[in-house]
Motif scaffolding. Sequence first.
Motif, PDB file in Angstrom:
ATOM      1  N   SER B 286     -18.079  42.038 -65.495  1.00  0.00           N
ATOM      2  CA  SER B 286     -17.795  41.630 -64.195  1.00  0.00           C
ATOM      3  C   SER B 286     -16.517  42.088 -63.777  1.00  0.00           C
ATOM      4  O   SER B 286     -16.183  42.048 -62.615  1.00  0.00           O
ATOM      5  CB  SER B 286     -17.419  40.016 -64.231  1.00  0.00           C
ATOM      6  OG  SER B 286     -16.440  39.722 -65.027  1.00  0.00           O
ATOM      7  N   PRO B 290     -17.230  48.254 -58.568  1.00  0.00           N
ATOM      8  CA  PRO B 290     -18.650  48.638 -57.959  1.00  0.00           C
ATOM      9  C   PRO B 290     -18.261  50.096 -57.582  1.00  0.00           C
ATOM     10  O   PRO B 290     -17.363  50.536 -57.507  1.00  0.00           O
ATOM     11  CB  PRO B 290     -18.547  47.929 -56.567  1.00  0.00           C
ATOM     12  CG  PRO B 290     -17.570  46.870 -56.935  1.00  0.00           C
ATOM     13  CD  PRO B 290     -16.593  47.169 -57.619  1.00  0.00           C
ATOM     14  N   THR B 321     -25.826  42.028 -58.216  1.00  0.00           N
ATOM     15  CA  THR B 321     -25.170  43.113 -57.586  1.00  0.00           C
ATOM     16  C   THR B 321     -25.895  42.604 -56.114  1.00  0.00           C
ATOM     17  O   THR B 321     -26.745  42.413 -55.770  1.00  0.00           O
ATOM     18  CB  THR B 321     -25.294  44.584 -57.831  1.00  0.00           C
ATOM     19  OG1 THR B 321     -24.191  45.343 -57.163  1.00  0.00           O
ATOM     20  CG2 THR B 321     -26.760  45.020 -57.649  1.00  0.00           C
ATOM     21  N   GLN B 329     -22.832  46.805 -58.622  1.00  0.00           N
ATOM     22  CA  GLN B 329     -22.062  46.331 -59.620  1.00  0.00           C
ATOM     23  C   GLN B 329     -23.000  46.005 -60.899  1.00  0.00           C
ATOM     24  O   GLN B 329     -24.242  45.961 -60.733  1.00  0.00           O
ATOM     25  CB  GLN B 329     -21.453  44.887 -59.377  1.00  0.00           C
ATOM     26  CG  GLN B 329     -20.188  45.041 -58.412  1.00  0.00           C
ATOM     27  CD  GLN B 329     -19.751  43.598 -58.112  1.00  0.00           C
ATOM     28  OE1 GLN B 329     -20.346  43.098 -57.226  1.00  0.00           O
ATOM     29  NE2 GLN B 329     -18.752  43.324 -58.540  1.00  0.00           N
TER      30      GLN B 329
END
Lengths: 484, 484
Positions: B286, B290, B321, B329
């Motif tokens: 996490s 991105p 994502t 992501q």
Amino acid sequence: MFAMASHPTIDEVMDYSLNAFHSYKNTSFETRTRLSDEIVHQLTLLRNNLIDTASKETHLTIERLQTEFDRTLHQFQSYTRAYSTGNWMLPRIDTGKKDVRKMYIPLGPVVVYGASNFPFAYATPGGDVASALAAGCTVVVKAHPAHPQTAALAAKAIQNAIQNLNLHPGTFQQIELTDAAHGKALVQHPATAAVAFTGSYHGGKQLFNWANEREHPIPVFAEMGSVNPVFIAGEGSNSDVEQLAVKLSVSVSNSCGQFCTKPGIIIGLQSNGWIQFIHALQHQLSLKVPAPMLHRGIHQQFIQGIQQVAGTPGVQCLLHTHPNTDNVQPVLHEVSAADFLNEKSLQEEVFGPCTLLVTCHSTDEMLAVAQSLKGQLTGTVISPEFHDAFLMELIDILQSKVGRLILNDVPTGVEVVTAMHHGGPFPATTDSRFTSVGPDSILRFVRPVTYQQFPAHLLPDALKNDNPLNIWRIVNGCMKNDAL
Amino acid sequence: MFAMASHPTIDEVMDYSLNAFHSYKNTSFETRTRLSDEIVHQLTLLRNNLIDTASKETHLTIERLQTEFDRTLHQFQSYTRAYSTGNWMLPRIDTGKKDVRKMYIPLGPVVVYGASNFPFAYATPGGDVASALAAGCTVVVKAHPAHPQTAALAAKAIQNAIQNLNLHPGTFQQIELTDAAHGKALVQHPATAAVAFTGSYHGGKQLFNWANEREHPIPVFAEMGSVNPVFIAGEGSNSDVEQLAVKLSVSVSNSCGQFCTKPGIIIGLQSNGWIQFIHALQHQLSLKVPAPMLHRGIHQQFIQGIQQVAGTPGVQCLLHTHPNTDNVQPVLHEVSAADFLNEKSLQEEVFGPCTLLVTCHSTDEMLAVAQSLKGQLTGTVISPEFHDAFLMELIDILQSKVGRLILNDVPTGVEVVTAMHHGGPFPATTDSRFTSVGPDSILRFVRPVTYQQFPAHLLPDALKNDNPLNIWRIVNGCMKNDAL
């Protein structure tokens, strides 16, 4: 380990083979050497019986079969000995940023289709079986229908050896197949990891196609057809011509010409020497005693093959055989290079005691004939000397077409040694990168695996620091046979 | 030697390549080393330009591309150096009854389809080109449409090197193809001798089928899909778990997960340690910034891929994502082993920054997951120790499925060393016996030829008695590096 039903299905046979593979793949060099020795012992116990039976079933002479039998034992012995040296596998070890080590592991159950023309050396106890077992693969042989009793006897010898060593009985199995659909099922069975075959183009290509249609394609090592061209670029003196004719007549007609390396075309340059050679070869071949071929089917194909050659425009028949007797005599045809180049079908192998003389009117024409050839097991050049630019070009062209280049010798008589490559570009075989004769034939049945960051106790012996197998390895780029 | 038209046809390109092959195949070790050095020099002259251009075209970071660029130079250098040692080819010489000597010769023109995810190391100046040139083959590269300018620049560098060494300009060519029919024509052209490909299963299998449909089938070395399973058999202490999560999060998400060795499934045993690992991995992933993927098509396939996984019964989404932004992501899914075993589609590679956690409730279930896998490039096992019988069984199963076995490490980061095997059983590649990374990748583009009864002056240097190349050879069964 369970006993097989007396008429097992293909599923049962292949599953049993895979089951055996799970233990056999982990056997040591030493165990495989002992197995090979025991197979040699068991075959030797049956020697006379095997040779007599094979002679009855194949019509090959006792003398020829004795030689083949000894060669077959030598294959088992030399492949396993070569395996034990580890030279063929040459493990790689790199201990730089990461510890990575590579060696070969066996592929899995191998299906072997033997040949009819070598009931020992290329069949049930043949080189494919010897190399697959040396590699650590289990084997399923499809018994050749032309010599069922020889196949059964040889299989029994191998099975006895396996039993005596307390190995899984699924390590070696032999089955009889009559239905082509079963052949397809065998090649396409999920447990089958590779196929070895020696026989016709039609048969080999079919196996190749089946293998590639699988969800998971597998390698097929099919040795198929070859006409083994012999280029006579110079005949030398009169006595050289006579000697050459004797040598080639033997190569064409021995064992009734039923060798995959039989010279099927002999290419010469129009000259007095060439005419003299043709007469001498014709004479030598005419002296051969008529003999029966391996079986009815081969006989019929031979008759059809020579009739097709004889019927091709421009072909002259110098020696023929009677089509309606059981025995055949050597057959000799002649054609001009121009006609040969016009007719692709003259490049097809005719299996049996025959050869086609191709007369060229120039060295350029001879190069054109070489260039026109398909892939071959062998290519031979005969010449009193090798300095001419034309000869260099001829050899260069041939090199791109063949698996073995021969100078001033004959293609028959395949030495079982490490330096042998018995293979060649398609359609001689389906995979030009592998040999079916010599210890390197083991390489057909293995694939490399890399072990990364393995603790010492989990590494295979071949990759351990202290080199317990005492084999050569490439360690950080250098050839070494000592401990790390 | 003639100049090519500015938009040559496939026939013209392949014929030109074959023409160049006739001279290039005979170049010495020394010439190929000089070519490799000159290519390195020419690429280095364009270093900044190449890296900037590639970064714009692929969205990969400058830093990552710098590393890849250096690796690419190393490939050229190490393959040619390894080639010069001769260790990989290990000529065989037997001087018994017959004089037979065997070495490798190059196959012919090689067609290379590069990958989009490595614009240098697996594309125009990549390992396939380096190994084919080292082997003595000429090369035709199909430029990857996702980085046309990088491809053109790199091709120019290689062509400059070839020109500076006065080699035939057909030694290396690059073409652009947009029509799939042209791809087929390229693979099926009579002059094409082998094909190397890195990309999708669909693309690789298509080339494989085309090659096998040819009158003369040719080898295809296609590296296709792999999910590179990582089995966590024991996580160790709390701090070990955190470290492992960091390491695997990098392996999953680096370069936006666009590696063929990205761990696509991570298999663990239900336990507190496993739950802790999942949380830690989720947390680490996490944190990733991105990033854009290589190109639109790859991006769309990634979104489709993760949506398909997410929609599979039993799959839980832990990280997702947004499907409608340019950047992606890392995505994390979890599924039980039972559901994983029920749904074959979960074994499909999803190319990009995502992985699927598979939770097993017993070691038997973990073995069942291993057993269910298709062929893979790599298989990894994580454990604080390796003494348990279960672990031995797990490693044994994995060995039958993969090309590289890794313990307590990650599959990404493929070392360019002799001991590397970058390959694996189908469908990871079309030929498990060959590697596409490391000097042994040269072996894809050669085949053995035996020279029988050759006079000394006609033998290739590698086989001469006095061993002028000073290489290791197997002489009458023994490893030697001196003269005969």
